[in-house]
Write a protein that holds these residues in place. Structure first.
Motif, PDB file in Angstrom:
ATOM      1  N   PHE A   5       0.852  -1.188   0.000  1.00  0.00           N
ATOM      2  CA  PHE A   5       0.000   0.000   0.000  1.00  0.00           C
ATOM      3  C   PHE A   5       0.886   1.235   0.000  1.00  0.00           C
ATOM      4  O   PHE A   5       1.986   1.241   0.526  1.00  0.00           O
ATOM      5  CB  PHE A   5      -0.978   0.006   1.181  1.00  0.00           C
ATOM      6  CG  PHE A   5      -0.345   0.053   2.555  1.00  0.00           C
ATOM      7  CD1 PHE A   5      -0.139   1.258   3.205  1.00  0.00           C
ATOM      8  CD2 PHE A   5       0.023  -1.123   3.201  1.00  0.00           C
ATOM      9  CE1 PHE A   5       0.422   1.309   4.472  1.00  0.00           C
ATOM     10  CE2 PHE A   5       0.592  -1.086   4.469  1.00  0.00           C
ATOM     11  CZ  PHE A   5       0.791   0.117   5.107  1.00  0.00           C
ATOM     12  N   ARG A   6       0.383   2.305  -0.647  1.00  0.00           N
ATOM     13  CA  ARG A   6       1.158   3.535  -0.820  1.00  0.00           C
ATOM     14  C   ARG A   6       0.577   4.704  -0.037  1.00  0.00           C
ATOM     15  O   ARG A   6       1.295   5.672   0.225  1.00  0.00           O
ATOM     16  CB  ARG A   6       1.208   3.919  -2.311  1.00  0.00           C
ATOM     17  CG  ARG A   6       1.834   2.905  -3.238  1.00  0.00           C
ATOM     18  CD  ARG A   6       3.312   2.668  -2.920  1.00  0.00           C
ATOM     19  NE  ARG A   6       4.059   3.888  -2.714  1.00  0.00           N
ATOM     20  CZ  ARG A   6       4.562   4.640  -3.687  1.00  0.00           C
ATOM     21  NH1 ARG A   6       4.376   4.277  -4.948  1.00  0.00           N
ATOM     22  NH2 ARG A   6       5.253   5.730  -3.416  1.00  0.00           N
ATOM     23  N   PHE A  55       9.246   4.415   2.991  1.00  0.00           N
ATOM     24  CA  PHE A  55       8.827   5.598   2.249  1.00  0.00           C
ATOM     25  C   PHE A  55       9.387   5.538   0.824  1.00  0.00           C
ATOM     26  O   PHE A  55      10.439   4.959   0.581  1.00  0.00           O
ATOM     27  CB  PHE A  55       9.312   6.867   2.950  1.00  0.00           C
ATOM     28  CG  PHE A  55       8.892   6.950   4.388  1.00  0.00           C
ATOM     29  CD1 PHE A  55       7.667   7.482   4.731  1.00  0.00           C
ATOM     30  CD2 PHE A  55       9.717   6.462   5.390  1.00  0.00           C
ATOM     31  CE1 PHE A  55       7.265   7.537   6.058  1.00  0.00           C
ATOM     32  CE2 PHE A  55       9.328   6.508   6.721  1.00  0.00           C
ATOM     33  CZ  PHE A  55       8.097   7.046   7.057  1.00  0.00           C
ATOM     34  N   GLU A  56       8.674   6.160  -0.096  1.00  0.00           N
ATOM     35  CA  GLU A  56       9.100   6.228  -1.492  1.00  0.00           C
ATOM     36  C   GLU A  56       8.613   7.538  -2.101  1.00  0.00           C
ATOM     37  O   GLU A  56       7.405   7.744  -2.204  1.00  0.00           O
ATOM     38  CB  GLU A  56       8.538   5.029  -2.265  1.00  0.00           C
ATOM     39  CG  GLU A  56       8.974   4.949  -3.703  1.00  0.00           C
ATOM     40  CD  GLU A  56      10.480   4.845  -3.866  1.00  0.00           C
ATOM     41  OE1 GLU A  56      10.988   5.439  -4.831  1.00  0.00           O
ATOM     42  OE2 GLU A  56      11.130   4.185  -3.036  1.00  0.00           O
ATOM     43  N   ARG A  60      15.734  11.064   2.355  1.00  0.00           N
ATOM     44  CA  ARG A  60      17.005  11.707   1.990  1.00  0.00           C
ATOM     45  C   ARG A  60      16.983  12.162   0.534  1.00  0.00           C
ATOM     46  O   ARG A  60      17.697  13.092   0.162  1.00  0.00           O
ATOM     47  CB  ARG A  60      18.172  10.752   2.235  1.00  0.00           C
ATOM     48  CG  ARG A  60      18.195   9.547   1.306  1.00  0.00           C
ATOM     49  CD  ARG A  60      19.466   8.736   1.469  1.00  0.00           C
ATOM     50  NE  ARG A  60      19.550   7.671   0.509  1.00  0.00           N
ATOM     51  CZ  ARG A  60      19.544   6.375   0.803  1.00  0.00           C
ATOM     52  NH1 ARG A  60      19.468   5.978   2.061  1.00  0.00           N
ATOM     53  NH2 ARG A  60      19.631   5.465  -0.148  1.00  0.00           N
ATOM     54  N   GLU A  61      16.185  11.511  -0.310  1.00  0.00           N
ATOM     55  CA  GLU A  61      16.114  11.888  -1.716  1.00  0.00           C
ATOM     56  C   GLU A  61      15.302  13.163  -1.908  1.00  0.00           C
ATOM     57  O   GLU A  61      15.535  13.920  -2.848  1.00  0.00           O
ATOM     58  CB  GLU A  61      15.528  10.737  -2.537  1.00  0.00           C
ATOM     59  CG  GLU A  61      16.447   9.520  -2.558  1.00  0.00           C
ATOM     60  CD  GLU A  61      15.815   8.301  -3.193  1.00  0.00           C
ATOM     61  OE1 GLU A  61      16.567   7.448  -3.691  1.00  0.00           O
ATOM     62  OE2 GLU A  61      14.563   8.194  -3.177  1.00  0.00           O
ATOM     63  N   VAL A  90       3.292  -4.400   3.255  1.00  0.00           N
ATOM     64  CA  VAL A  90       4.389  -3.441   3.155  1.00  0.00           C
ATOM     65  C   VAL A  90       3.814  -2.094   2.750  1.00  0.00           C
ATOM     66  O   VAL A  90       3.065  -1.990   1.772  1.00  0.00           O
ATOM     67  CB  VAL A  90       5.438  -3.897   2.121  1.00  0.00           C
ATOM     68  CG1 VAL A  90       6.513  -2.817   1.948  1.00  0.00           C
ATOM     69  CG2 VAL A  90       6.068  -5.217   2.534  1.00  0.00           C
ATOM     70  N   GLY A  91       4.147  -1.065   3.506  1.00  0.00           N
ATOM     71  CA  GLY A  91       3.747   0.288   3.156  1.00  0.00           C
ATOM     72  C   GLY A  91       4.935   1.066   2.630  1.00  0.00           C
ATOM     73  O   GLY A  91       5.929   1.230   3.337  1.00  0.00           O
ATOM     74  N   LEU A  92       4.859   1.513   1.383  1.00  0.00           N
ATOM     75  CA  LEU A  92       5.832   2.466   0.838  1.00  0.00           C
ATOM     76  C   LEU A  92       5.095   3.792   0.713  1.00  0.00           C
ATOM     77  O   LEU A  92       4.538   4.121  -0.336  1.00  0.00           O
ATOM     78  CB  LEU A  92       6.352   2.016  -0.539  1.00  0.00           C
ATOM     79  CG  LEU A  92       7.275   0.806  -0.608  1.00  0.00           C
ATOM     80  CD1 LEU A  92       7.849   0.661  -2.021  1.00  0.00           C
ATOM     81  CD2 LEU A  92       8.407   0.900   0.399  1.00  0.00           C
TER      82      LEU A  92
END
Length: 338
Positions: A5-6, A55-56, A60-61, A90-92
């Motif tokens: 899930f996002r 996170f996505e 840092r990006e 998984v959560g991104l």
């Protein structure tokens, strides 16, 4: 990927509670593995789903003023690896300005409590979160106690620092080792050989005209290494590469030892390539890999990428690179994916 899930909109994702571990998980090295496995163990003991939260893009990006540190692991491989370690979901989370602006308390209330109904939270040592990294283990523990009066309490803890032979395991250290060509050392900290996976795309077909056809993978973001390498390729039989990092119960999915190969990772200065690309020549292979997802395992570095004065000079060097790669691979054990 149905376990991914996002976003955190809508109702609670785990209405009966969850056990959550949080981190960047870049590389899924032995330290990350220890954290995820601990959270999974606690979830099984409580009969709750285990969630790995990341996170996505990585924070840092978003915040890097210059070029951020190169990634060890792409998003798809990260999700597959976390699921292979036992995470039920998984959560991104999409890390954009709105997410970055959440202070630590809001993050706990909106995401961990309201959306995930967390019962236990686990982090690595020194983990920080929320706006300005204002949240830490102490804040998690305090809020967990305070929310208990409203029936929304939870506990929080961190695992001990993971070391190997006295060396602290970190993504920064692994990047240093890869850049130095110390693949054996990096593999020990990762818990598996370093590899890059992706879908084979069409290139300029120059390699074929030079006698060295290649399978090409585009690099989404900076890679932690560049040059010419002895490699092995997994997944060439066309079966699905389930996990780019064997050892999690996933494996490459091909059930075979890696195919010996030589690879170039970089911008191809002799032909003014520009876009970074991973090009892999599989020795004694005749087949079509376009559209297939493969995993390229790095075994040893042969040399840095350089510009040659002519294509004949480049081909002569390719002959030498291939001979050296064959010799190196014959001396190194070939892993069979789980």
């Amino acid at each position: 990927m149905n376990r991914l899930f996002r976003d955190v909109g809508g109702g609670p994702r785990c209405p009966h509670g969850s056990v959550v571990c949080i981190g960047a998980f870049d590389g899924l090295h032995l330290g990350h593995q220890a954290l995820v496995r601990h959270a999974v163990s606690r979830a099984r003991a409580l009969d709750l789903p285990a969630l790995a939260l990341s996170f996505e893009p990585l924070p840092r990006e978003l915040f890097a003023r210059g070029a951020p540190p190169p990634r060890l692991l792409g998003p798809r491989a990260k999700v597959l690896g976390l699921c292979g370690l036992g995470a039920d979901r998984v959560g991104l989370l999409r890390f954009r300005k709105a997410m970055a602006a959440l202070d630590a308390g809001e993050f706990v209330e909106r995401i961990l409590v309201e959306h995930l109904r967390v019962r236990e939270v686990w982090t690595g040592p020194g983990f920080g979160f929320g706006k300005g990294r204002g949240g830490n283990l102490e804040l998690l523990q305090r809020m967990g106690r305070e929310l208990g009066a409203a029936g929304q309490g939870f506990t929080a803890g961190e695992i001990d620092t993971v070391t190997l032979e006295g060396e602290r395991i970190s993504a920064t250290r692994i990047r240093e080792l890869l850049q130095a060509g110390e693949f054996g050392h990096a593999a020990r900290l990762l818990g598996r050989p370093y590899s890059i996976s992706g879908k084979v795309v069409h290139g300029a077909r120059l390699g074929r005209t030079l006698g060295y056809p290649t399978a090409n993978l585009r690099l989404h973001g900076r890679a932690p290494l560049s040059g010419i390498f002895a490699t092995r390729v997994h997944g060439i039989d066309g079966s699905r590469v389930r996990c780019a990092y064997p050892g999690y119960g996933g494996g490459s999915g091909d059930g075979q030892a890696g195919w010996p190969s030589v690879a170039s990772l970089g911008t191809r200065p002799t032909v003014d390539g520009g876009e970074p690309l991973l090009e892999v020549h599989l020795f004694d292979f005749d087949g079509d890999l376009y559209g297939r997802r493969i995993e390229v395992e790095f075994v040893g570095k042969l040399r840095d990428e350089v510009r040659f004065d002519s294509l004949p000079a480049l081909v002569e060097q390719m002959h030498d690179d291939s001979a050296r790669a064959r010799a190196l691979l014959s001396q190194q054990p070939n892993r069979v994916p789980a």
